[in-house]
Design a protein around this motif. Structure first.
Motif, mmCIF file in Angstrom:
data_model
loop_
_atom_site.group_PDB
_atom_site.id
_atom_site.type_symbol
_atom_site.label_atom_id
_atom_site.label_comp_id
_atom_site.label_asym_id
_atom_site.label_seq_id
_atom_site.Cartn_x
_atom_site.Cartn_y
_atom_site.Cartn_z
ATOM 1 N N LEU A 210 -2.197 10.951 -3.106
ATOM 2 C CA LEU A 210 -0.603 11.353 -3.522
ATOM 3 C C LEU A 210 -1.752 13.632 -4.207
ATOM 4 O O LEU A 210 -1.962 13.535 -4.688
ATOM 5 C CB LEU A 210 0.389 11.781 -4.865
ATOM 6 N N LEU A 211 -0.417 14.809 -3.733
ATOM 7 C CA LEU A 211 -1.196 15.371 -4.191
ATOM 8 C C LEU A 211 -0.790 16.071 -5.529
ATOM 9 O O LEU A 211 -1.219 16.722 -6.537
ATOM 10 C CB LEU A 211 -0.108 16.820 -2.965
ATOM 11 N N PHE A 212 0.621 15.629 -5.655
ATOM 12 C CA PHE A 212 0.717 15.405 -6.901
ATOM 13 C C PHE A 212 0.729 14.190 -7.896
ATOM 14 O O PHE A 212 2.374 13.535 -7.648
ATOM 15 C CB PHE A 212 1.980 16.226 -7.668
ATOM 16 N N SER B 78 -3.639 7.396 -9.112
ATOM 17 C CA SER B 78 -4.338 8.988 -9.892
ATOM 18 C C SER B 78 -4.753 9.633 -8.506
ATOM 19 O O SER B 78 -3.943 9.610 -7.075
ATOM 20 C CB SER B 78 -5.825 8.187 -9.894
ATOM 21 N N THR B 79 -5.792 10.396 -8.569
ATOM 22 C CA THR B 79 -5.764 11.217 -7.309
ATOM 23 C C THR B 79 -6.200 10.545 -6.088
ATOM 24 O O THR B 79 -6.475 11.119 -5.022
ATOM 25 C CB THR B 79 -6.974 12.354 -7.815
ATOM 26 N N VAL C 209 9.516 5.733 -7.310
ATOM 27 C CA VAL C 209 10.299 7.281 -7.636
ATOM 28 C C VAL C 209 9.771 8.129 -7.325
ATOM 29 O O VAL C 209 8.304 8.177 -8.304
ATOM 30 C CB VAL C 209 11.409 6.867 -8.671
ATOM 31 N N ARG C 210 10.124 9.361 -7.618
ATOM 32 C CA ARG C 210 9.794 10.897 -6.929
ATOM 33 C C ARG C 210 10.940 11.672 -7.477
ATOM 34 O O ARG C 210 11.344 11.713 -6.783
ATOM 35 C CB ARG C 210 8.824 10.854 -5.904
ATOM 36 N N ILE C 211 9.736 12.915 -7.662
ATOM 37 C CA ILE C 211 10.483 14.105 -8.171
ATOM 38 C C ILE C 211 10.122 15.259 -6.443
ATOM 39 O O ILE C 211 9.120 14.903 -6.421
ATOM 40 C CB ILE C 211 9.252 14.682 -8.984
ATOM 41 N N LEU C 212 11.236 15.434 -6.363
ATOM 42 C CA LEU C 212 11.732 15.782 -4.792
ATOM 43 C C LEU C 212 11.266 17.451 -5.416
ATOM 44 O O LEU C 212 11.970 18.295 -6.299
ATOM 45 C CB LEU C 212 12.667 16.079 -4.300
ATOM 46 N N ARG D 208 0.424 -1.394 -0.430
ATOM 47 C CA ARG D 208 -0.181 -0.099 0.457
ATOM 48 C C ARG D 208 0.608 1.428 0.378
ATOM 49 O O ARG D 208 0.284 2.265 0.192
ATOM 50 C CB ARG D 208 -1.251 -0.023 1.374
ATOM 51 N N TYR D 209 2.530 1.071 0.174
ATOM 52 C CA TYR D 209 3.472 1.944 0.300
ATOM 53 C C TYR D 209 2.546 3.476 1.235
ATOM 54 O O TYR D 209 2.896 3.829 0.940
ATOM 55 C CB TYR D 209 2.765 3.349 -0.978
#
Length: 473
Positions: A416-418, A411-412, A358-361, A334-335
């Motif tokens: 997650l905010l983005f 998805s929304t 992997v995410r953008i900071l 479920r992260y």
């Protein structure tokens, strides 16, 4: 100073004297001067354009009054700064310098009184109609359009921006193109949006089809308030549409800001949207044009400025700049939580799932989308080592793996905010073996890097480095 005072007195007497007979005939005479589009104000002169058939009766004479109150038939008089000509469409064009004998200066404005004079049954001269025309002394000037804006308009698509004759200076301060070689459309609209606020309280807006890419469909352009009577284009061809309407009409909004009266209106374009069972699409450009006219409310009603606002350009598809990324391992599918440095080494058996993110900071642009092009593993901390195993290829799970990587859709609803700033996927624990002997390459410590390391240690073998790497598209 004495001359100015005398001129003001004469002007007042003429102005009051002419209003009397005008009131008597207004109900019985068609008014050739009623069209507010007759007048065009330039920087050094004004221009009156009377349409074909303006006289109504061949015996009527176009007349103006000089600064001494004397009536004169209007004809070419260069010594007095007045020129009269007939256009090809039959209209009569009167150009008058602001220094003319027929122009009065008063309270920051220029005035001229023009009338139609005839004779009655007794042979006496009678004024059938007259009108006071006004131009502000400090008319807001637009920038002359660039040569590319002018040359982009084909000769057959040109629409006149002002009646002839007109000087290059007076044409360009209207924001229009000037070509002295074109004897018919010397002053014409450029390949852009041209807007004017007229001294008599009118919006004038010309829109080129090429203001958007792809070109806007001109038939779809309309005032935001709708297409009611008087709020439709006055001129249209294949390349342009022109609107002209009073400040008080067509849904114009009004507000007072300090000593200025501000009038605002919008032009929009409807779009052809096709709707199917799984979604909707359009191939039409988005067009919205906001025009604002400001007038002085102290003294005379003088236009001060015109402002045009269009939609901002689309953001760049890509541009250089720093981008910080992080690869981390979730402790569950479920992260909901992630391993930290203190949690390593994390023991994993072969085929156990590993939940990668992997995410953008440090970015808050909602239009930013993270796309992972390639992800791979190496048996050392060198991501460029020749021995590799693909995890993602061209953004998709490696088809040659019997335990293919599983992409996790976002998805929304993920909370997650983005969501577009994230990529998640599940891979299954493996170990490298020698390609020739098929022997396991010792024990392996699995280490994923972009920012936070990932380490997994099969329990049987001593540790050795294994690196996961990803490259963005």
């Amino acid at each position: 100073m004495g001359v100015v005072g005398q001129a003001m007195a004469v002007f007042g007497a003429v102005f009051l004297g002419l209003l009397g007979p005008f009131a008597l005939v207004v109900g019985t005479w068609s008014r050739p001067f009623a069209d507010p589009g007759l007048l065009a104000c330039g920087q050094g002169s004004l221009q009156l354009t009377l349409p074909s058939g303006w006289e109504g009766n061949a015996s009527f004479v176009l007349t103006a009054w000089d600064t001494e109150g004397k009536a004169h038939a209007l004809q070419n008089d260069s010594g007095c700064g007045l020129w009269v000509s007939d256009a090809l469409d039959g209209s009569r064009v009167v150009s008058v310098s602001y220094t003319s004998c027929y122009v009065f200066g008063w309270d920051g404005n220029y005035f001229i009184i023009v009338g139609l004079e005839g004779t009655d049954a007794a042979g006496q001269k009678v004024v059938h109609e007259e009108k006071l025309f006004m131009c502000p002394a400090d008319l807001p000037a637009l920038d002359a359009p660039s040569s590319s804006v002018c040359s982009a308009v084909r000769s057959q698509d040109r629409l006149p921006c002002a009646s002839l004759p007109i000087s290059q200076g007076d044409c360009e301060v209207r924001g229009c193109c000037y070509n002295p070689r074109d004897k018919v459309k010397t002053c014409y609209y450029g390949n852009t949006v041209t807007a004017h606020c007229t001294p008599d309280g009118q919006f004038s807006i010309a829109v080129s089809r090429d203001v958007t890419l792809p070109p806007v469909i001109l038939d779809s352009v309309h005032l935001a308030s709708g297409r009611s009577a008087g709020c439709i284009p006055v001129v249209k061809n294949n390349a342009f549409v022109v609107y002209q309407f009073p400040l008080s009409a067509c849904g114009t909004t009004f507000q007072v800001t300090g000593d200025q009266a501000v009038y605002e209106n919008e032009l929009v374009a409807s779009r052809d949207v096709k709707t199917g069972s799984l979604g909707s699409v359009t191939r039409d450009s988005t067009f919205r044009l906001h025009v604002r006219c400001s007038y002085a409310i102290t003294g005379t009603f003088v236009p001060l400025s015109v402002q045009v606002f269009t939609l901002p350009p689309l953001p760049a598809v890509s541009q250089p700049g720093p981008l910080s990324l992080e690869l981390r391992v979730a402790s569950d599918e479920r992260y909901s939580s992630y391993y930290t440095d203190n949690d390593y080494p994390v023991v994993k058996a072969l085929r156990d799932p590993i939940y990668i993110e992997v995410r953008i900071l440090q970015r808050t642009d909602p239009d930013l989308v993270l796309v992972l092009h390639h992800c791979w593993a190496t048996p050392s901390i060198n991501p460029h080592q020749q021995t590799q195993w693909p995890v993602l290829v061209n953004g998709c799970p490696y088809a040659g793996d019997n335990y293919q990587t599983q992409l996790v859709p976002l998805s929304t609803a993920s909370g997650l905010l983005f969501p577009s700033h994230y990529q998640r996927f599940t891979l299954y624990t493996f170990t490298f073996v020698d390609s020739a002997s098929q022997e396991v390459l010792s024990g392996l410590e699995v280490k994923g890097v972009l920012s936070i390391p990932l380490r997994t240690v099969p329990p049987v073998f001593p540790a050795k480095a294994l690196l996961f790497s990803c490259r963005m598209s």
